[in-house]
Scaffold this motif. Structure first.
Motif, PDB file in Angstrom:
ATOM      1  N   MET A 421       0.831  -1.203   0.000  1.00  0.00           N
ATOM      2  CA  MET A 421       0.000   0.000   0.000  1.00  0.00           C
ATOM      3  C   MET A 421       0.862   1.248   0.000  1.00  0.00           C
ATOM      4  O   MET A 421       0.534   2.241  -0.659  1.00  0.00           O
ATOM      5  N   GLU A 422       1.957   1.221   0.774  1.00  0.00           N
ATOM      6  CA  GLU A 422       2.853   2.390   0.817  1.00  0.00           C
ATOM      7  C   GLU A 422       3.485   2.644  -0.548  1.00  0.00           C
ATOM      8  O   GLU A 422       3.718   3.801  -0.913  1.00  0.00           O
ATOM      9  N   THR A 423       3.794   1.581  -1.238  1.00  0.00           N
ATOM     10  CA  THR A 423       4.455   1.737  -2.559  1.00  0.00           C
ATOM     11  C   THR A 423       3.444   1.782  -3.703  1.00  0.00           C
ATOM     12  O   THR A 423       3.820   1.702  -4.879  1.00  0.00           O
ATOM     13  N   ASN A 424       2.151   1.935  -3.331  1.00  0.00           N
ATOM     14  CA  ASN A 424       1.077   2.065  -4.335  1.00  0.00           C
ATOM     15  C   ASN A 424       1.019   0.884  -5.305  1.00  0.00           C
ATOM     16  O   ASN A 424       0.686   1.031  -6.483  1.00  0.00           O
ATOM     17  N   GLN A 425       1.323  -0.292  -4.821  1.00  0.00           N
ATOM     18  CA  GLN A 425       1.191  -1.493  -5.655  1.00  0.00           C
ATOM     19  C   GLN A 425      -0.189  -2.112  -5.403  1.00  0.00           C
ATOM     20  O   GLN A 425      -0.338  -3.186  -4.831  1.00  0.00           O
ATOM     21  N   ASP A 426      -1.208  -1.369  -5.878  1.00  0.00           N
ATOM     22  CA  ASP A 426      -2.588  -1.775  -5.605  1.00  0.00           C
ATOM     23  C   ASP A 426      -2.940  -3.101  -6.273  1.00  0.00           C
ATOM     24  O   ASP A 426      -3.707  -3.897  -5.729  1.00  0.00           O
ATOM     25  N   GLU A 427      -2.422  -3.307  -7.464  1.00  0.00           N
ATOM     26  CA  GLU A 427      -2.740  -4.556  -8.174  1.00  0.00           C
ATOM     27  C   GLU A 427      -2.234  -5.759  -7.376  1.00  0.00           C
ATOM     28  O   GLU A 427      -2.958  -6.743  -7.171  1.00  0.00           O
ATOM     29  N   LYS A 428      -0.979  -5.682  -6.929  1.00  0.00           N
ATOM     30  CA  LYS A 428      -0.395  -6.783  -6.160  1.00  0.00           C
ATOM     31  C   LYS A 428      -1.171  -6.978  -4.858  1.00  0.00           C
ATOM     32  O   LYS A 428      -1.429  -8.110  -4.429  1.00  0.00           O
ATOM     33  N   ALA A 429      -1.577  -5.850  -4.245  1.00  0.00           N
ATOM     34  CA  ALA A 429      -2.352  -5.932  -3.011  1.00  0.00           C
ATOM     35  C   ALA A 429      -3.705  -6.588  -3.267  1.00  0.00           C
ATOM     36  O   ALA A 429      -4.195  -7.395  -2.477  1.00  0.00           O
ATOM     37  N   ILE A 443     -11.562  -6.356  -5.306  1.00  0.00           N
ATOM     38  CA  ILE A 443     -12.160  -5.535  -6.372  1.00  0.00           C
ATOM     39  C   ILE A 443     -11.911  -4.061  -6.110  1.00  0.00           C
ATOM     40  O   ILE A 443     -11.579  -3.292  -7.027  1.00  0.00           O
ATOM     41  N   ASP A 444     -12.029  -3.618  -4.860  1.00  0.00           N
ATOM     42  CA  ASP A 444     -11.740  -2.212  -4.534  1.00  0.00           C
ATOM     43  C   ASP A 444     -10.323  -1.845  -4.949  1.00  0.00           C
ATOM     44  O   ASP A 444     -10.080  -0.776  -5.534  1.00  0.00           O
ATOM     45  N   LEU A 445      -9.375  -2.724  -4.642  1.00  0.00           N
ATOM     46  CA  LEU A 445      -7.971  -2.434  -4.969  1.00  0.00           C
ATOM     47  C   LEU A 445      -7.737  -2.465  -6.486  1.00  0.00           C
ATOM     48  O   LEU A 445      -6.987  -1.653  -7.018  1.00  0.00           O
ATOM     49  N   TYR A 446      -8.375  -3.410  -7.161  1.00  0.00           N
ATOM     50  CA  TYR A 446      -8.225  -3.457  -8.630  1.00  0.00           C
ATOM     51  C   TYR A 446      -8.760  -2.181  -9.256  1.00  0.00           C
ATOM     52  O   TYR A 446      -8.144  -1.622 -10.180  1.00  0.00           O
ATOM     53  N   LEU A 447      -9.906  -1.727  -8.751  1.00  0.00           N
ATOM     54  CA  LEU A 447     -10.481  -0.496  -9.309  1.00  0.00           C
ATOM     55  C   LEU A 447      -9.604   0.699  -8.979  1.00  0.00           C
ATOM     56  O   LEU A 447      -9.404   1.603  -9.804  1.00  0.00           O
ATOM     57  N   LYS A 448      -9.030   0.690  -7.787  1.00  0.00           N
ATOM     58  CA  LYS A 448      -8.128   1.784  -7.387  1.00  0.00           C
ATOM     59  C   LYS A 448      -6.883   1.789  -8.276  1.00  0.00           C
ATOM     60  O   LYS A 448      -6.360   2.838  -8.638  1.00  0.00           O
ATOM     61  N   ALA A 449      -6.428   0.571  -8.642  1.00  0.00           N
ATOM     62  CA  ALA A 449      -5.227   0.465  -9.494  1.00  0.00           C
ATOM     63  C   ALA A 449      -5.543   0.750 -10.967  1.00  0.00           C
ATOM     64  O   ALA A 449      -4.651   0.699 -11.814  1.00  0.00           O
ATOM     65  N   ASN A 473     -22.169  -2.079 -10.605  1.00  0.00           N
ATOM     66  CA  ASN A 473     -22.253  -0.721 -11.164  1.00  0.00           C
ATOM     67  C   ASN A 473     -20.911  -0.024 -11.127  1.00  0.00           C
ATOM     68  O   ASN A 473     -20.524   0.675 -12.074  1.00  0.00           O
ATOM     69  N   ARG A 474     -20.171  -0.197 -10.024  1.00  0.00           N
ATOM     70  CA  ARG A 474     -18.840   0.429  -9.930  1.00  0.00           C
ATOM     71  C   ARG A 474     -17.898  -0.129 -11.012  1.00  0.00           C
ATOM     72  O   ARG A 474     -17.164   0.618 -11.666  1.00  0.00           O
ATOM     73  N   ILE A 475     -17.948  -1.453 -11.163  1.00  0.00           N
ATOM     74  CA  ILE A 475     -17.041  -2.074 -12.162  1.00  0.00           C
ATOM     75  C   ILE A 475     -17.409  -1.634 -13.566  1.00  0.00           C
ATOM     76  O   ILE A 475     -16.546  -1.238 -14.365  1.00  0.00           O
ATOM     77  N   THR A 476     -18.725  -1.671 -13.869  1.00  0.00           N
ATOM     78  CA  THR A 476     -19.135  -1.298 -15.236  1.00  0.00           C
ATOM     79  C   THR A 476     -18.830   0.164 -15.520  1.00  0.00           C
ATOM     80  O   THR A 476     -18.435   0.523 -16.630  1.00  0.00           O
ATOM     81  N   SER A 477     -19.022   1.040 -14.496  1.00  0.00           N
ATOM     82  CA  SER A 477     -18.692   2.463 -14.701  1.00  0.00           C
ATOM     83  C   SER A 477     -17.210   2.609 -15.033  1.00  0.00           C
ATOM     84  O   SER A 477     -16.831   3.349 -15.961  1.00  0.00           O
ATOM     85  N   SER A 478     -16.362   1.893 -14.278  1.00  0.00           N
ATOM     86  CA  SER A 478     -14.913   1.980 -14.538  1.00  0.00           C
ATOM     87  C   SER A 478     -14.571   1.402 -15.909  1.00  0.00           C
ATOM     88  O   SER A 478     -13.720   1.934 -16.624  1.00  0.00           O
ATOM     89  N   LEU A 479     -15.229   0.302 -16.263  1.00  0.00           N
ATOM     90  CA  LEU A 479     -14.953  -0.313 -17.569  1.00  0.00           C
ATOM     91  C   LEU A 479     -15.336   0.628 -18.703  1.00  0.00           C
ATOM     92  O   LEU A 479     -14.586   0.794 -19.673  1.00  0.00           O
TER      93      LEU A 479
END
Length: 1422
Positions: A421-429, A443-449, A473-479
């Motif tokens: 989280m400190e190194t902003n590696q959201d995908e890995k997290a 899913i929250d972290l994937y969307l954040k990344a 809805n959050r995923i489709t909006s991001s997509l």
């Protein structure tokens, strides 16, 4: 040299005074000793060995050597070894060693193409280092270890190699090719590197691995050959000639014109390489520390660092990295050295072997797993974890902690997550959360990344996430925000939001998914989507792919434009042909322009015409120079008169411009070749004139040639006239033309070339005759025709000219001329003059014969007595012949006896039939020929017929009476009179009787063997047999009776005299019956032979009838034979009737017949109707009988049994379909049967099955199924035309039991006209939006006619009525595996009850027999 003994020689060097004793260790006598190699080396031969020696080192060798006639070649370029080349084999002998070092096959014996290294530099850990490099062929190098005798490597090059050399340790090989490219090969790792181009000189520096080479104007030096890219270059003006090393320095000798210059190499760098090879890294370090940093120095520091690390000399490695400025490695190694020193001090061991040191060195090499292993071996888990934490290799760190059950595992995971989280590696997290099953957090972290696609993938895989509208809805909006419309569409479709899914698919250009969704959710939008898909593909320049989508959308214009854009011209034309003319015109014009550009003018013309652009078509042909096509087209739009005027005017203009060829083309285009001929005649272009006459007036060609020849002759253009005369086949006219103009040489040439074998000789003769005298003789001698000319003059009766030529040059021909003159005078009746000429010619005998011929006997006698006494006898003979013809026989006999020719008297008497006089003269004058004359008389008597035969018989009787039985037998045997058979029989029997009585048995047998066949020949069989029996010739007697067909007598003779011949008589009788065709009689003797004979004659009805009276196997042997013949002749219906009548036994040898019969019946046309019921029922019954028979044999449940059971099922369905087709209310059942039969298209011809199924579906209004089946039928038809079904599209039949792999039918099932009708209907339905182009499905979510359920794989039973799967309401039969759908069974029973159809009743009867009986009650409505 001093020979001390036979096997010992002392060799003394006079210049130095040194002595060497050369001695054979085996005591062999030394034959000769040679001093070679600049007086340094000794070579000596004994009978079995070869002695070699080095006078300087005093090393001697003796090796076993078989004498090879002294053809060896010795090379001493290497002072340690002698190279011996003999007959394609290279042998190496090391001085001082008595064994051959090595031997290889090579054809290239050049010191520059062979390199030998023998312990020239010591290496660490290597005691004996001996290597050889040589050429196998011009492009292949082999490297050999001479100690172990194995191959170290083979180099295959793409060019010819002209130089090679190993370094002193044999680890590196330099070689150069014909293109002057220098290559380096590393023997240890097998790598090859090109190090220099345009290399004119190269050499290893002695005692090191430094390389010196020249590249055009540069001196190139590699101080560290391990880094070939690191090269030191100096400019040169001359060429390198040598390399010298000594006194602590190395110099390169270069010639620059007349001057010699030396370049000194850096000795420190040279020594570095030597130190490295010797493993003295301290010395190498000391050398490098004296040098300034440069590219070469840096490469050497790197090499030393690598080697010192490998040798675990860590302090030297630390110094190397310090020199290279690698601070991190210096620091790391410094710490490592401290650990090593501490371990050595504490534990008293080698510090480099301490586990921490080994682990750190592994880390230095980035081999972290190895480092982990070293730590774990010592159970240093915390150190491993610390190592991975320092390196931020958290996954490995946690894996070790989990494996070892570390108490800080949870803290480590939290630390890892916090670090991520400190190194902003959201995908890995997110992945970490996902692995921990915290899907919402992931899913929250994937969307954040910014990875909505990854979030969507996770959501689609988890139903609980799909059910959460907020997450979706959050995923489709991001997509959607990230333009991942297709993935958003997948999510919407999964959640049932089809409208939003469709919109996303369209925005994301995922048209395939959009169309699939629309087919069941929004059918009305399918057409629009297909059009949009096509537009998108056009935007993407995928014109080919767009065409079909426009067709599906019904956008014909766009489809045409796409086809044109894709240059799919034929497809564009195909679509155009289905459109109205107004729409198509502009496209036809574009297509026409294309075909005009590729010079397919006829096709282009067709489309220009359709586009109403005829004028442009004419212009196209005109520009292409195809005037005829242009004219033909012009006639369609202009009247003939205007066309002719136009072309004639244009031709006249071209004629004035001197463009005669173009003018000619126009004249011929308007069928006016005469104008072109006139044009050429006017301009005296006779060759072109003749060409046109030959083309258009072939009948006038000869006349034209003659006309031109005469014209040219009057103009004295003789050579041109000659050509035309010869073309008219009038070579005589040419000769006459030249002769009249005194051009004799030309006349002679033409006559020789064209006039045959003698024409030129005649011309030469006329030429000579015109000259006369000596000139004529010279001319004829020139041509070698003098003698011929004399002969020709004689033939032409020009005797004066002949005498003139002969007297001047060929006097020996004069008698011949006189002779010919005499013959001419004789023919003229001037006998006296002829006599004079004959005598002058020295031929008096010819004069005598002339008078004899004219019966002037006195003149003949006179000339003969005066000039040719030998001819007197001939005169007498001639006179005798004359008086004999006058029947003055006595006078003629007197003349012949005077001429001493009694044989002629005998001949004349014999020819006159006066045999008594002939025999009289013969007895008196030539008694030795009397017997021959007597025989001739007997032959003559035979020729005279009855009178002659009678005289012959009388002669025989006289011989018999006089006891000359041999002559009598001979005479009796000569009697042959076909008109008097009884006389012949009597005489021949008399001869046999005499032979039996008076001859020895051997001679008597010979006579009987002549008489017997003759008696058989006149059909006196019994008489012949009696004669044979008289001498115990039993076999011949039997054969005589057999010949006369007296079988009983033959049998009786065999029985009475020799019973061995009874079987022989019986066999002959059988053969006789066979040959006479008396098969009915043969039946009683040999029934199998009779049956074979019936079969061979094609009398199959009699054959089968007779065989049926025998056993079952015999009957079916001939039934199978008959069936095979009928199948080959294409009469399968007769085969079916045959087996229906006689049954179908389960003989394996009959299985192919049943298969052929089944396939042929399936391929029959005209069987898809009610009238074909009886045919299908018979086929069904035959197969049922076969299957029942197979159950009783070993073939039960075999693959063949299963195959025929399947055939029975298919035949039953065809029979049931025909029965249903005869009843109106069963048309749906008939259609279902046709559709169900599609699952057997691996057996049934596929095009037939799909046509019948599609047509049946279409007929009862099942348009979608009809369209799909008939569309596939058309694809199959195209595949049959092409001979392959590889390109067939099976997408409509996915998840069905309709087979994909089917055989290609041998022929089309229906005609081209019917196929076109089907094609038109399919195209019409194709653009109908109301028709769903999918197969109907049932409650299993499976195609309704498929037996196998898609989702469960459960296979249902086929209905015995329709073939459709039996699902819920079913009727079961006694026989397992047989069932029916209740509704269809009841419908069929009701039809039978209401229509009383005999065919349907027969179907029910068959089902009862096949399925073990019908269900009780007959009808089932419960």
């Amino acid at each position: 040299m001093t020979y001390v003994g036979l096997s010992q020689v002392i060799v003394k060097n006079l210049s130095s005074g040194t002595r060497v004793v050369l001695k054979s260790h085996y005591g062999y006598e030394i034959d000769e000793v040679k001093i070679m190699g600049k007086d340094r080396y000794l070579v000596a031969h004994t009978s079995d060995t070869l002695l070699l020696g080095d006078l300087i080192s005093n090393k001697l060798s003796e090796v076993a050597w078989q004498g090879s006639g002294g053809n060896e070649k010795f090379f001493f370029e290497n002072e340690n070894v002698c190279m011996i080349f003999n007959a394609g084999e290279l042998t190496l002998v090391e001085f001082g060693n008595n064994e051959i070092l090595g031997s290889v096959r090579t054809e290239f014996m050049n010191p520059h193409l062979i390199s030998v290294r023998l312990n020239e530099r010591k290496q660490r850990g290597v005691e004996d280092n001996k290597k050889l490099a040589y050429l196998v062929d011009m492009k292949t190098i082999a490297i050999l270890d001479l100690v172990g005798g194995y191959n170290l490597g083979t180099i295959s090059h793409d060019s010819k190699i002209d130089w090679l050399e190993l370094n002193e340790t044999g680890c590196k090989l330099l070689f150069r090719d014909k293109k002057l490219r220098l290559h380096l090969f590393d023997v240890e790792n097998g790598s090859k590197t090109t190090v220099l181009n345009y290399c004119s000189y190269v050499q290893w520096v002695p005692g090191s691995d430094v390389v010196v080479a020249q590249n055009r104007g540069n001196l190139c030096v590699w101080y560290n050959i391990d880094s070939p890219e690191r090269v030191t270059m100096f400019p040169l003006k001359g060429d390198i000639v040598d390399l010298e090393r000594g006194n602590g320095k190395t110099e390169v000798i270069v010639t620059e014109g007349v001057n010699t210059i030396s370049y000194t190499l850096d000795e420190g760098l040279v020594e570095f390489g030597t130190a490295i090879d010797d493993g003295d890294y301290d010395r190498a370090t000391a050398f490098l520390e004296t040098l300034e940093m440069s590219a070469e120095t840096e490469a050497m520091w790197k090499t030393l660092s690598k080697l010192s690390l490998e040798a675990k000399q860590l302090h030297i490695a630390e110094r190397c990295f310090a020199a290279l400025g690698d601070v991190s490695k210096v620091k790391f190694l410094n710490e490592t050295n401290k650990i090593a020193d501490r371990a050595a001090k504490e534990f008293g061991v080698d510090g480099s072997e301490f586990y921490q040191v080994k682990a750190r060195l592994a880390m230095l090499e980035k081999n972290f797993k190895m480092a982990e292993m070293y730590y774990l071996e010592q159970n240093a888990i915390d150190e491993v974890i610390e190592m991975y934490q320092e390196l931020h290799m958290w996954d490995d760190c946690i894996a070790v902690a989990e494996a070892k059950g570390h108490p800080e595992l949870d803290n480590l995971k939290r630390s890892y997550y916090q670090w991520l989280m400190e190194t902003n590696q959201d995908e890995k997290a997110g992945e970490l959360k996902e692995n921990e099953h915290d899907y919402s957090g992931a899913i929250d972290l994937y969307l954040k990344a910014g990875l909505p696609a990854k979030a969507a993938r996770l959501a689609l895989s988890r139903d609980e996430l799909i059910a959460n509208n907020n997450i979706v809805n959050r995923i489709t909006s991001s997509l959607i925000k990230g333009d991942f419309h297709e993935r958003a569409g997948d999510l919407f479709e999964k959640t049932g939001n089809h409208q939003r899914a469709l919109e996303c698919y369209r925005k994301g250009f995922a048209f395939r998914k959009a169309v699939e969704l629309a087919r069941f959710a929004f059918p009305a939008d399918v057409v629009k989507l297909e059009e949009a898909w096509g537009d998108y593909l056009v935007q993407q320049k995928q014109m080919d792919a767009a065409i079909n989508h426009y067709i599906e959308a019904g956008c014909s214009s766009k489809a045409i434009e796409a086809a044109i854009g894709a240059r799919q011209w034929k497809k564009a034309v195909h679509i155009l042909e289905l459109q109205d003319d107004k729409t198509a015109v502009k496209y036809y014009y574009i297509i026409a322009q294309h075909y005009a550009s590729v010079q397919e003018f006829e096709v282009a013309e067709k489309f220009y015409v359709k586009a109403d652009r005829i004028s442009e078509a004419i212009e196209m042909y005109t520009q292409a120079g195809q005037w005829e096509h242009a004219h033909k087209l012009a006639r369609k739009c202009m009247n003939q008169e205007d066309v002719t005027k136009l072309y004639r005017k244009r031709a006249e203009e071209l004629e004035k411009q001197g463009k005669f060829k173009e003018a000619e083309r126009l004249y011929t285009t308007i069928d006016e070749p005469d104008l072109a001929i006139t044009m050429y005649k006017k301009h005296k272009m006779y060759n072109d004139m003749i060409r046109l006459v030959a083309k258009h007036h072939k009948d006038l060609l000869t006349e034209t040639h003659l006309y031109l020849a005469k014209e040219l002759e009057t103009e004295s253009r003789f050579q041109e006239a000659e050509y035309h005369y010869l073309e008219a086949k009038e070579w005589k006219a040419v000769v006459n033309m030249f002769r009249l103009n005194e051009m004799w040489e030309e006349a002679y040439r033409v006559a020789k070339a064209h006039g045959g074998a003698n024409a030129h000789k005649q011309v030469a003769y006329l030429w000579a005759k015109s000259l006369g005298g000596e000139a004529a003789v010279k001319l004829l001698n020139k041509f070698g025709l003098l003698e011929m000319a004399i002969d020709y003059a004689v033939d032409k009766r020009s005797f004066d000219f002949a005498f003139e030529l002969a007297q001047l040059s060929m006097k020996h021909k004069i008698p011949e001329v006189h002779l010919q003159h005499a013959i001419f005078l004789e023919d003229e009746g001037k006998f006296s003059d002829a006599e004079v000429e004959f005598i002058k010619a020295g031929k008096p005998k010819e004069a005598v014969l002339m008078y004899v011929h004219n019966q002037d006997w006195n003149s003949a006698q006179r000339v003969a007595e005066a000039y040719d006494p030998e001819s007197v006898a001939e005169v007498l003979v001639g006179q005798a012949k004359f008086v004999f013809d006058q029947k003055e026989y006595q006078k003629a006999e007197a003349f012949l006896l005077r001429a001493q020719r009694p044989e002629l008297a005998i001949k004349y008497y014999r020819e006159a039939g006066m045999w008594s006089d002939a025999i009289r003269i013969c007895k008196e004058y030539i008694p030795n020929k009397l017997e021959l004359l007597q025989e001739e008389y007997e032959k003559e008597a035979m020729k005279k017929g009855t009178r002659g035969i009678e005289s012959l018989v009388e002669q025989a009787q006289e011989w018999e009476q006089s006891g000359e039985y041999a002559r009598a037998v001979e005479c009796y045997l000569k009697v042959k009179d076909t008109d008097n058979v009884s006389l012949m029989e009597k005489c021949w029997l008399k001869a046999a009787d005499l032979a039996s009585k008076f001859f020895s048995r051997e001679k008597a047998v010979n006579v009987i063997q002549i008489v017997g066949p003759r008696l058989i020949g006149i059909q006196k069989y019994s008489a012949a047999a009696e004669q044979f029996l008289s001498l115990d010739l039993i076999k011949e007697a039997i054969d005589a009776f057999i010949e006369g067909e007296e079988w009983n007598k033959a049998k009786r003779v065999a029985k009475d005299f020799d019973s061995r011949y009874e079987d022989y008589v019986d066999q002959c009788y059988k053969e006789h019956l066979k040959n006479q065709g008396k098969v009915d009689s043969l039946v009683g003797v040999d029934v199998m032979a009779a049956l074979d004979m019936y079969a061979e004659r094609g009398q199959w009805e009699k054959c089968i009838e007779t065989a049926s009276k025998q056993n079952y196997k015999v009957l079916h042997k001939y039934v199978a034979w008959y069936a095979s013949n009928l199948i080959n002749e294409g009469h399968s219906e007769k085969v079916l009737s045959l087996y229906n009548q006689h049954g179908s036994p389960a003989y394996p040898q009959n299985f192919n017949i049943y298969r052929h019969l089944f396939r042929d019946m399936l391929s029959l046309s005209g069987t898809n109707n009610a009238e074909a019921y009886r045919t299908w029922a018979e086929l069904r019954d035959v197969l049922l009988n076969l299957c029942e028979n197979m159950v009783k044999t070993s073939e039960a449940n075999s693959p063949a049994h299963e195959e025929f059971e399947q055939m029975l099922l298919i035949a039953h369905y065809y029979a049931a379909r025909s029965a249903a087709q005869g009843v109106k209310q069963l048309e749906t059942i008939a259609a279902k049967i046709s559709i169900a039969l599609l699952r057997y298209t691996d057996i049934i011809p596929a095009d037939k099955a799909f046509y019948e199924a599609g047509f049946a579906a279409k007929s009862i209004g099942w348009t979608s199924m009809g369209f799909i089946f008939l569309n596939h039928f058309l694809d199959l038809s195209d595949g049959i035309e092409e001979g392959t079904l590889v390109a067939l599209d099976h997408s409509d039949y996915q998840d069905t039991d309709i087979p994909f792999e089917v055989p290609v039918p041998s022929k089309q099932h229906i005609s081209e006209e019917k196929r076109e009708e089907i094609r038109d209907w399919v195209l019409t339905v194709c653009i109908d939006p109301k028709v769903e182009q999918v197969l109907p499905k049932d409650e299993r979510d499976t195609y309704e006619a498929s037996l196998v359920a898609v989702n469960t794989g459960i296979r249902s039973l086929p209905c015995v009525i329709t073939g459709y799967p039996v699902l819920r309401n079913k009727i079961e039969f006694k026989r397992p595996g047989k069932a029916a759908n209740k509704d269809e069974w009841n419908a069929f029973l009701m039809a039978v009850k209401t229509t009383h159809s005999p065919e349907c009743q027969d179907v029910l009867k068959f089902i009862g027999q096949w399925c073990g009986g019908l269900p009780s009650g007959g009808f089932s409505f419960q």
